[in-house]
Design an enzyme around this catalytic site. Structure first.
Site, mmCIF file in Angstrom:
data_model
loop_
_atom_site.group_PDB
_atom_site.id
_atom_site.type_symbol
_atom_site.label_atom_id
_atom_site.label_comp_id
_atom_site.label_asym_id
_atom_site.label_seq_id
_atom_site.Cartn_x
_atom_site.Cartn_y
_atom_site.Cartn_z
ATOM 1 N N SER A 52 -15.754 -6.807 -22.380
ATOM 2 C CA SER A 52 -17.202 -6.709 -22.538
ATOM 3 C C SER A 52 -17.618 -7.064 -23.967
ATOM 4 O O SER A 52 -17.328 -8.169 -24.430
ATOM 5 C CB SER A 52 -17.665 -5.309 -22.136
ATOM 6 O OG SER A 52 -19.063 -5.259 -21.985
ATOM 7 N N ASP A 95 -20.853 -10.117 -12.093
ATOM 8 C CA ASP A 95 -20.630 -9.066 -13.083
ATOM 9 C C ASP A 95 -21.758 -8.036 -12.990
ATOM 10 O O ASP A 95 -22.914 -8.341 -13.277
ATOM 11 C CB ASP A 95 -20.603 -9.705 -14.480
ATOM 12 C CG ASP A 95 -20.278 -8.723 -15.585
ATOM 13 O OD1 ASP A 95 -20.902 -7.640 -15.610
ATOM 14 O OD2 ASP A 95 -19.430 -9.035 -16.431
ATOM 15 N N HIS A 99 -16.953 -5.100 -13.546
ATOM 16 C CA HIS A 99 -17.107 -5.454 -14.957
ATOM 17 C C HIS A 99 -15.884 -4.951 -15.705
ATOM 18 O O HIS A 99 -15.668 -3.748 -15.795
ATOM 19 C CB HIS A 99 -18.377 -4.803 -15.522
ATOM 20 C CG HIS A 99 -18.647 -5.106 -16.970
ATOM 21 N ND1 HIS A 99 -19.101 -6.322 -17.402
ATOM 22 C CD2 HIS A 99 -18.532 -4.343 -18.075
ATOM 23 C CE1 HIS A 99 -19.271 -6.299 -18.712
ATOM 24 N NE2 HIS A 99 -18.918 -5.101 -19.143
#
Length: 428
Positions: free
Chosen positions: A207, A303, A370
């Site tokens: 991320s 995502d 994610h």
């Protein structure tokens, strides 16, 4: 299948975090909801204070020895830290260095809130974290990297390790914007404990940590021996500069505030900054083709963090038409799936030039998730997501060791039965 008990614990944590750990808010109405980063923290659990035998899964926190002299500090001024697990056997001189994720802060208010959490202060960080997935020392769980040295860098600056202290004059609340100094201090720590002799190294991140990986990838290559094999892996770190469903530049406006507040421009790709405003160069699509070091992207085409916060933020869905869909992709109606497929197409179009990069690698599955590298269930297990009959670990290994061309792109949702799709129903 991902452990549902862990997911429930994460979602209980998410409710608290949503109320008290506001990562960002802007006048444009953008709010980075921290629960969507829950997968990053899924392996975190406080260990008991009692005596227990050594467990290779649990790794202690170390605070940087170089940070103080270099002026490196988390948002609250505390020392930055990392977790280090020593490699063994044939992996003794090989390294996986992973940067934790956790969103960004774009205002004094948001950063002030963040500094009272593990994402802004080492005072709140766990003494130990669990190493699984790409961190695992188990051959069956991590076939290519199991015996390498492993480092998890804790993320505590709110700007993908790219902020500069010159911007601190803007704040009136004693905040430290020193992400670049944190990066430099931690690299010096790691060089002193063996990274300087690395034969093979992989810089990775999830991320916001995946974005940090791309920003610092070439520097990581530069500080290691010339004869070392060095590559970079970004997991769910390719954030698209797309308008949301209402036609607003939500993420672009947000990134502009982050870059301006924390003086990020100095850490960004110089060629990119020379041709456009720095905030746009915070988007990987604007500089990924300038990275000289080989890069692999692990990315879900659906995502959930990007869909929830970039493409369908709450402010752009005032009637809540997307509410159930965002909780569980299986709740999306046909027209919503078509819209999400358009988002997937934008991702693939944006990556079209990168796909031609001979040294690059891709694993783009059609899962509603994610971050997928830190956990065994999604990294490499009998139930892991697969594309072209490859797990993520196998695809990354093929690319890193040049065993095979490794560019895997899934068909559109819902074609892949191996996907683990996050379900937030009942956890609001």
């Amino acid at each position: 299948m991902v452990n549902q008990r862990v997911i429930r614990r994460l979602l209980r944590w998410r409710k608290w975090a949503k109320r008290d750990w506001a990562i960002a808010a802007s006048a444009a109405g953008f709010a980075v909801i921290i629960f969507s980063l829950s997968l990053i923290f899924g392996s975190w659990t406080k260990r008991s204070s009692g005596h227990h035998p050594p467990d290779p899964l649990w790794v202690h926190l170390s605070l940087s020895e170089n940070a103080k002299s270099r002026g490196a500090a988390c948002l609250d001024g505390s020392l930055p830290g990392y977790h280090f697990q020593k490699g063994f056997g044939s992996g003794s001189n090989n390294w996986v260095v992973h940067i934790e994720g956790g969103g960004w802060c774009d205002s004094i208010e948001a950063c002030s809130s963040r500094k009272r959490t593990p994402l802004g202060s080492s005072r709140y960080m766990e003494d130990e974290v669990k190493f699984t997935g790409i961190f695992s020392q188990e051959l069956l769980e991590n076939p290519d990297f199991f015996n390498w040295n492993k480092v998890k860098i804790r993320y505590c600056d709110g700007a993908s390790l790219a902020g500069h202290h010159e911007s601190e004059f803007k704040n009136r609340t004693q905040l430290f914007f020193r992400g670049q100094l944190i990066w430099e201090a931690l690299m010096n720590d790691l060089l002193s404990i063996g990274l300087s002799s690395a034969r093979q190294a992989l810089l990775s991140g999830c991320s916001a940590g995946g974005l940090a990986t791309l920003i610092h990838c070439d520097n990581f290559r530069e500080i290691l021996p010339n004869n070392a094999t060095v590559k970079c892996l970004a997991d769910a770190g390719f954030f698209l500069n797309e308008k949301d469903i209402a036609g607003h530049h939500t993420i672009e406006s947000f990134y502009q505030d982050v870059v301006s507040l924390q003086g990020v421009a100095k850490s960004l790709d110089k060629d990119c900054v020379a041709r456009m405003k720095p905030s746009k160069c915070f988007f990987p699509q604007e500089f990924i083709n300038n990275i000289r070091t080989p890069v692999f992207l692990v990315h879900p085409a659906y995502d959930f963090w990007q869909i929830k916060n970039i493409f369908v933020p709450i402010a752009s869905d005032p009637h809540g038409n997307w509410f159930k869909c965002k909780l569980n992709i299986r709740n999306c109606d046909r027209s919503q799936i078509e819209v999400l497929e358009g988002y997937r197409n934008s991702l693939l179009k944006t990556l079209s030039e990168f796909q031609q990069n001979k040294e690059g690698g891709l694993f783009i599955n059609s899962c509603y998730i994610h971050c997928q590298t830190w956990m065994a269930e999604t990294w490499h297990s009998p139930s892991s997501p697969r594309v072209d009959n490859k797990t993520i670990a196998e695809a990354v290994g093929d690319w890193y060791f040049n065993r095979n061309i490794s560019k895997h792109i899934d068909c559109p949702y819902p074609c892949n039965p191996t996907c683990y799709n996050m379900d937030f129903t009942g956890h609001r």
